[in-house]
Write a protein that holds these residues in place. Structure first.
Motif, PDB file in Angstrom:
ATOM      1  N   MET A   1       1.364 -13.227   0.992  1.00  0.00           N
ATOM      2  CA  MET A   1       1.458 -11.560   2.030  1.00  0.00           C
ATOM      3  C   MET A   1       2.871 -11.854   2.849  1.00  0.00           C
ATOM      4  O   MET A   1       3.800 -11.280   3.414  1.00  0.00           O
TER       5      MET A   1
ATOM      6  N   ALA B   1       5.928 -12.645   0.650  1.00  0.00           N
ATOM      7  CA  ALA B   1       6.063 -11.056   0.816  1.00  0.00           C
ATOM      8  C   ALA B   1       7.361 -10.229   1.728  1.00  0.00           C
ATOM      9  O   ALA B   1       8.165  -9.830   0.873  1.00  0.00           O
ATOM     10  N   ILE B   2       6.442 -10.370   2.718  1.00  0.00           N
ATOM     11  CA  ILE B   2       6.737 -10.147   3.525  1.00  0.00           C
ATOM     12  C   ILE B   2       7.995 -10.896   4.192  1.00  0.00           C
ATOM     13  O   ILE B   2       9.350  -9.673   4.160  1.00  0.00           O
TER      14      ILE B   2
ATOM     15  N   LEU C   1      10.653  -0.302   6.331  1.00  0.00           N
ATOM     16  CA  LEU C   1       8.848  -1.169   5.791  1.00  0.00           C
ATOM     17  C   LEU C   1       8.359  -0.006   4.521  1.00  0.00           C
ATOM     18  O   LEU C   1       7.864   0.029   3.554  1.00  0.00           O
TER      19      LEU C   1
ATOM     20  N   SER D   1       5.691  -1.008   0.590  1.00  0.00           N
ATOM     21  CA  SER D   1       5.072  -1.392   0.810  1.00  0.00           C
ATOM     22  C   SER D   1       3.902  -0.935   1.568  1.00  0.00           C
ATOM     23  O   SER D   1       3.760   0.225   2.107  1.00  0.00           O
ATOM     24  N   SER D   2       2.562  -2.130   1.447  1.00  0.00           N
ATOM     25  CA  SER D   2       1.403  -1.527   2.459  1.00  0.00           C
ATOM     26  C   SER D   2       1.047  -1.539   3.224  1.00  0.00           C
ATOM     27  O   SER D   2       2.173  -2.146   4.239  1.00  0.00           O
TER      28      SER D   2
ATOM     29  N   ASP E   1      -0.873  -3.130   5.000  1.00  0.00           N
ATOM     30  CA  ASP E   1      -0.959  -3.956   5.225  1.00  0.00           C
ATOM     31  C   ASP E   1       0.662  -5.027   6.263  1.00  0.00           C
ATOM     32  O   ASP E   1       0.841  -6.208   7.149  1.00  0.00           O
ATOM     33  N   MET E   2       1.147  -4.720   5.051  1.00  0.00           N
ATOM     34  CA  MET E   2       2.044  -5.382   5.124  1.00  0.00           C
ATOM     35  C   MET E   2       3.261  -4.670   5.965  1.00  0.00           C
ATOM     36  O   MET E   2       4.172  -5.639   6.130  1.00  0.00           O
TER      37      MET E   2
ATOM     38  N   GLU F   1       1.955  -6.403   9.727  1.00  0.00           N
ATOM     39  CA  GLU F   1       2.560  -7.545   9.738  1.00  0.00           C
ATOM     40  C   GLU F   1       3.895  -8.090   9.679  1.00  0.00           C
ATOM     41  O   GLU F   1       4.104  -8.901  10.823  1.00  0.00           O
ATOM     42  N   GLY F   2       4.532  -7.122   8.880  1.00  0.00           N
ATOM     43  CA  GLY F   2       6.125  -7.013   8.834  1.00  0.00           C
ATOM     44  C   GLY F   2       7.124  -6.527   9.966  1.00  0.00           C
ATOM     45  O   GLY F   2       8.167  -7.038   9.809  1.00  0.00           O
TER      46      GLY F   2
ATOM     47  N   THR G   1       7.975  -4.608  -6.806  1.00  0.00           N
ATOM     48  CA  THR G   1       7.349  -4.162  -5.441  1.00  0.00           C
ATOM     49  C   THR G   1       5.843  -3.461  -6.255  1.00  0.00           C
ATOM     50  O   THR G   1       4.679  -4.089  -5.775  1.00  0.00           O
TER      51      THR G   1
ATOM     52  N   THR H   1       1.663  -7.511  -5.849  1.00  0.00           N
ATOM     53  CA  THR H   1       2.353  -9.024  -4.728  1.00  0.00           C
ATOM     54  C   THR H   1       2.126  -9.729  -5.078  1.00  0.00           C
ATOM     55  O   THR H   1       3.601 -10.852  -5.044  1.00  0.00           O
TER      56      THR H   1
END
Length: 446
Positions: free
Chosen positions: A39, A42-43, A111, A116-117, A119-120, A123-124, A259, A263
């Motif tokens: 993850m 990916a970020i 994002l 992006s998900s 979660d991404m 966190e990102g 994307t 992932t």
């Protein structure tokens, strides 16, 4: 010929070292961050594409001051060259304000737009915001480096980059995992490390610029803003910035397509791009050298010597890329394993590297001959070509290869290098089809 090659190498090697230090720093940072998981990789990868676009929009400022100062240096009119540099710094400050507000209020939305998900995004968003703040210093430094390269001083940007990147590596190590008693900030720590490094690069570059004015040109650091020159700088910066942005935004869409493959595919794509940036390194360095040498010879009113220097720069750059491609092709999987021990990621990464190892020569053509065309101020052609090929060819082809023909990451990379090949060959043809007897200095229109 040997003297020309020596001149090319003396300019190109510091630029290669500068770009190499940035590439190696990016690789080391990604390896360090990679321990946080797929993850985090990916970020960082998605953020790199976003920041490339942010930089590209305003990169025309540094590229413009580079080729104009090179022409001024060749014509022994550095008073005008320094005035143009001050205008470039003012434009960079204005760009910095835009970047600041984008980082503050647009990071999460960007994002989301990328698909992006949740979660991404969660966190990102903070990491991306910090990267925007760091970009402010990057734009200012790039303008100053354009000045230094224009006068044939590629050592100062190299020194500033080496020191700044050393700071980035140190603080990535300490702030990401809380080493040496510093706070454990995780992914945000890696972002702050980049911020500190970019700030250091700018401080060193600004100090060297002020010192150079007095020591080399015996001029006082007194900004003079001419309205007509400002119009020229703005117009050229917009053209070169839009040209770079069209290419980078196409990569943005390219990443958005990848994307949606998952992932692991995205992680492999970003690691492969990081590794292939070793090819972008000599390509960019020799492209910058072509701009310097062609621009300076145009300033001296030696247009055919300018054409010759552009050709010899392209030859030397191609040799570098062929050697590098050979190494990448035969050691693809070993190199990929440096980044990750996930078989699904490193096996796909290795195959992507093998696809592009020798095809990156065409990316070299794009840089070499694009640099030469910048040196003569052929910016309108560069802009038009970039727009047509990026959006009329590259994006549609990528979509067909990935989603219609179902070729996954392999189709995406085949589309990427087909596009770069066509772009590079187009600029090569333009370079040699130009009527060099009619090329002259770029001047502001009254």
């Amino acid at each position: 010929m040997l003297n020309n090659w020596k001149t090319i190498l003396l300019l190109a090697i510091p630029s290669i070292a500068s770009f190499a230090s940035m590439t190696v720093t990016g690789m080391i940072n990604l390896i360090m961050v990679g321990n946080l998981g797929a993850m985090a990789i990916a970020i960082v990868g998605v953020s790199n594409i976003v920041m490339y676009n942010a930089w590209a929009i305003f990169s025309g400022i540094g590229n413009t001051v580079n080729y104009l100062v090179a022409q001024n240096f060749g014509s022994n009119n550095m008073k005008q060259g320094i005035a143009r540099t001050y205008i470039a710094l003012l434009l960079s400050l204005m760009a910095g304000v835009i970047i600041l507000f984008t980082g503050l209020f647009g990071s999460e939305g960007i994002l989301n737009v990328l698909g992006s998900s949740p979660d991404m995004v969660s966190e990102g968003k903070n990491y991306l915001q910090i990267r925007f703040f760091a970009m402010i210093f990057s734009i200012l430094s790039f303008a100053l480096h354009g000045f230094f390269r224009g006068i044939g001083n590629t050592r100062t940007p190299m020194i500033a980059s080496l020191i700044g990147n050393a700071f980035m590596i140190f603080f990535t190590y300490t702030l990401t995992y809380g080493n040496l008693g510093l706070p454990n900030l995780g992914l945000a720590g890696a972002g702050w490390a980049l911020f500190i490094g970019e700030a250091v690069v700018f401080i060193i570059s600004a100090f060297a610029f002020l010192k150079t004015l007095n020591a080399q040109f015996h001029l006082v650091a007194k900004p003079v803003l001419d309205f007509i020159e400002s119009k020229l700088m703005l117009r050229e910066s917009l053209k070169l910035g839009t040209q770079e942005f069209s290419k980078s935004m196409a990569m943005f869409v390219f990443t958005a397509f990848v994307t949606r493959l998952g992932t692991h595919a995205l992680a492999a794509n970003e690691i492969a791009l990081s590794i292939m940036s070793f090819g972008f390194m000599p390509a960019g360095a020799f492209g910058s050298t072509a701009t310097i040498l062609v621009g300076q010879e145009i300033g001296r009113e030696k247009s055919f010597q300018a054409r010759k220097m552009g050709t010899e720069t392209a030859i030397m750059g191609s040799i570098f890329l062929l050697v590098l491609g050979t190494v990448e092709f035969f050691f693809a999987e070993s190199i990929a394993k440096i980044y990750t021990d996930d078989p699904l990621v490193f096996e796909l990464t290795a195959k992507l590297i093998m696809i592009s190892a020798f095809l990156q020569l065409f990316d070299g053509f794009f840089n070499f001959y694009g640099g030469g065309l910048r040196g003569i101020g052929d910016t309108t052609f560069l802009l038009r070509t970039s727009l047509v090929l990026a959006w009329g060819f590259f994006i549609p082809l990528t979509y067909v290869m990935v989603f219609i023909l179902k070729l996954s990451s392999y189709g995406a990379w085949l589309a990427l290098y087909t596009y770069l090949a066509l772009f590079g060959i187009t600029l090569l043809v333009r370079f040699y089809k130009k009527d060099w007897s009619k090329i002259s200095l770029k001047q502001a229109a009254a």
